[in-house]
Design an enzyme around this catalytic site. Structure first.
Site, mmCIF file in Angstrom:
data_model
loop_
_atom_site.group_PDB
_atom_site.id
_atom_site.type_symbol
_atom_site.label_atom_id
_atom_site.label_comp_id
_atom_site.label_asym_id
_atom_site.label_seq_id
_atom_site.Cartn_x
_atom_site.Cartn_y
_atom_site.Cartn_z
ATOM 1 N N CYS A 1 0.805 -1.225 0.000
ATOM 2 C CA CYS A 1 0.000 0.000 0.000
ATOM 3 C C CYS A 1 0.835 1.271 0.000
ATOM 4 C CB CYS A 1 -0.938 0.000 1.204
ATOM 5 S SG CYS A 1 -1.872 -1.515 1.378
ATOM 6 N N HIS B 1 -2.995 7.798 6.350
ATOM 7 C CA HIS B 1 -3.162 6.486 5.714
ATOM 8 C C HIS B 1 -4.589 6.001 5.948
ATOM 9 C CE1 HIS B 1 -1.959 2.801 3.843
ATOM 10 N NE2 HIS B 1 -2.193 2.075 4.922
ATOM 11 N N GLU C 1 -1.747 4.696 13.770
ATOM 12 C CA GLU C 1 -1.364 5.941 13.099
ATOM 13 C C GLU C 1 -1.555 7.133 14.029
ATOM 14 O OE1 GLU C 1 -1.863 8.171 8.790
ATOM 15 O OE2 GLU C 1 -3.252 6.569 9.324
ATOM 16 N N LYS D 1 -9.473 7.970 1.947
ATOM 17 C CA LYS D 1 -9.905 6.590 1.638
ATOM 18 C C LYS D 1 -11.383 6.395 1.975
ATOM 19 C CE LYS D 1 -5.527 4.038 2.136
ATOM 20 N NZ LYS D 1 -4.581 5.095 2.516
ATOM 21 N N HIS E 1 -9.570 2.183 -0.593
ATOM 22 C CA HIS E 1 -8.146 1.858 -0.486
ATOM 23 C C HIS E 1 -7.699 1.247 -1.808
ATOM 24 C CE1 HIS E 1 -4.288 0.874 0.794
ATOM 25 N NE2 HIS E 1 -4.523 0.370 2.002
#
Length: 403
Positions: A162, A294, A305, A326, A331
């Site tokens: 990713c 993210h 995160e 996202k 994603h």
């Protein structure tokens, strides 16, 4: 060391067929998640994804060329065409030789591979499409971009799950800085909606049954997406000299490896990448005005995160806006960081920070300003875009508003 400017952008994803549509959807907080139409979902437990709606190759490629290209490679070329046209590049033989193409893709031509496996194992046929290998290879996007524009400089693909597109963009930035290239086309593309790869994600038990709710206490997992985003990079002085429109500067890139677990994220590893990006950009934490997180919507990622951001930014994290786009475009795996980089560019350009949509309820473990549900008008000078991948491979891009 040369400063690096972003002078062209291109995108195709669930939120739009071009960069302008993508930017408008981000500002509106429009969610592109819905039932997956391009694959037979009858045997897949989850049904939703962030799909390019009603996609056909016909407006972009003739049948003969499309036969050589998996959907992910088509997306790569479509986004690159837009970015190059947007940058108004005037090609010369020397520029073609000194241009780099650096792309990211996590899974490559999965649709083509899936069809081939079905021919062999399901239908008991003894041959597959003769172009199966060139259609499935992860570098197909980069190769077709090079042929599209006659670019003969260094061209390659990075596959780091990713974080693929973030590593690609960061590497291209460093090539421009050092003089290894005079122009770069970089980004990522992905098209993971085939039954085989969807069943593999189902087995991971990280995909939501309904939608993606990053940082919300009731989040239930990620939602897969598809598409591509590409940007054109060139030295800032050269861009100014030719009168190019500069969207933003790419001022820093940081990487790290968790070296701990193949799927479970590490706050320490993510924090190292954040610090590395700040160090490379010669910035202090308090100069950052926005982070495109993210933010996958999984229980583990979002809390980890948050911990990483708090470790790096300390008390300032309370005042630092972050969001996960996202929640809108899904994603997109190897293309995710490219879409998010472009989203960050638009945030800097327009003074509008995109929201984290589908947000229902604060989570004490994700106690940051996540810009819930509605975009926020706020002009900032510097922003980060985070990418933290399976395998513990982390990459962070630092961007500056064009001045």
């Amino acid at each position: 060391m040369r400063r690096v400017a972003i002078t062209g952008v291109g995108a195709i994803c669930a939120l739009g067929r071009n960069a302008a549509e993508f930017a408008d959807a981000l500002r509106q907080g429009r969610c592109g998640i819905g039932p997956i139409q391009s694959a037979d979902m009858s045997r897949v437990r989850f049904k939703n994804g962030a799909e390019v709606p009603g996609y056909s190759h016909a407006p972009y490629f003739d049948d003969r060329r499309a036969d050589f290209m998996d959907r992910f490679a088509q997306f790569a070329v479509i986004a690159a065409r837009e970015a190059v046209a947007d940058a108004a590049i005037e090609w010369t033989p020397q520029l073609r030789e000194n241009t780099a193409i650096v792309t990211g893709s996590c899974v490559g031509g999965q649709s083509t591979e899936d069809v081939g496996f079905q021919e062999i194992y399901k239908h008991s046929h003894n041959r597959v499409h003769p172009l199966t290998i060139p259609k499935t290879m992860a570098n197909a996007g980069a190769s077709h971009i090079s042929m599209e524009f006659g670019v003969t400089g260094p061209s390659f693909t990075i596959s780091t799950a990713c974080a693929s597109a973030a590593h690609a963009i960061g590497q291209a930035c460093w090539m421009l800085r050092s003089g290894a290239a005079d122009l770069a086309i970089t980004g990522g593309s992905e098209a993971p909606f085939s039954v085989g790869i969807l069943k593999a994600w189902e087995a991971m038990r990280v995909v939501s049954q309904d939608t993606c709710r990053p940082f919300s206490k009731d989040r239930t997992g990620m939602i897969l997406g598809e598409g591509a985003a590409m940007i054109v990079l060139e030295p800032l002085d050269a861009a100014r000299a030719r009168g190019a429109h500069v969207y933003a500067e790419l001022v820093g890139f940081g990487m790290s490896a968790d070296a701990s677990h193949i799927t479970q994220p590490s706050a320490e590893g993510a924090a190292r990448a954040l610090r590395a990006a700040l160090r490379d950009a010669v910035l202090v934490p308090e100069q950052i005005g926005y982070i495109n997180a993210h933010g996958t919507g999984t229980a583990a990622n979002d809390a980890t995160e948050t911990a990483a951001i708090r470790a790096v930014f300390g008390a300032y994290a309370d005042r630092l806006p972050i969001s996960s786009t996202k929640s809108m475009h899904g994603h997109a795996l190897g293309a995710a960081a490219a879409l998010e980089c472009v989203a960050t560019v638009f945030a800097l350009r327009d003074g509008v920070l995109p929201p984290t949509v589908n947000f229902n309820q604060p989570d004490p473990e994700c106690d940051l300003d996540v810009i819930p549900n509605h975009a926020r008008q706020l002009q900032v000078e510097y922003a980060l875009s985070n990418s933290f991948a399976f395998g513990g491979l982390n990459a962070v891009l630092a961007l500056r508003r064009a001045g």
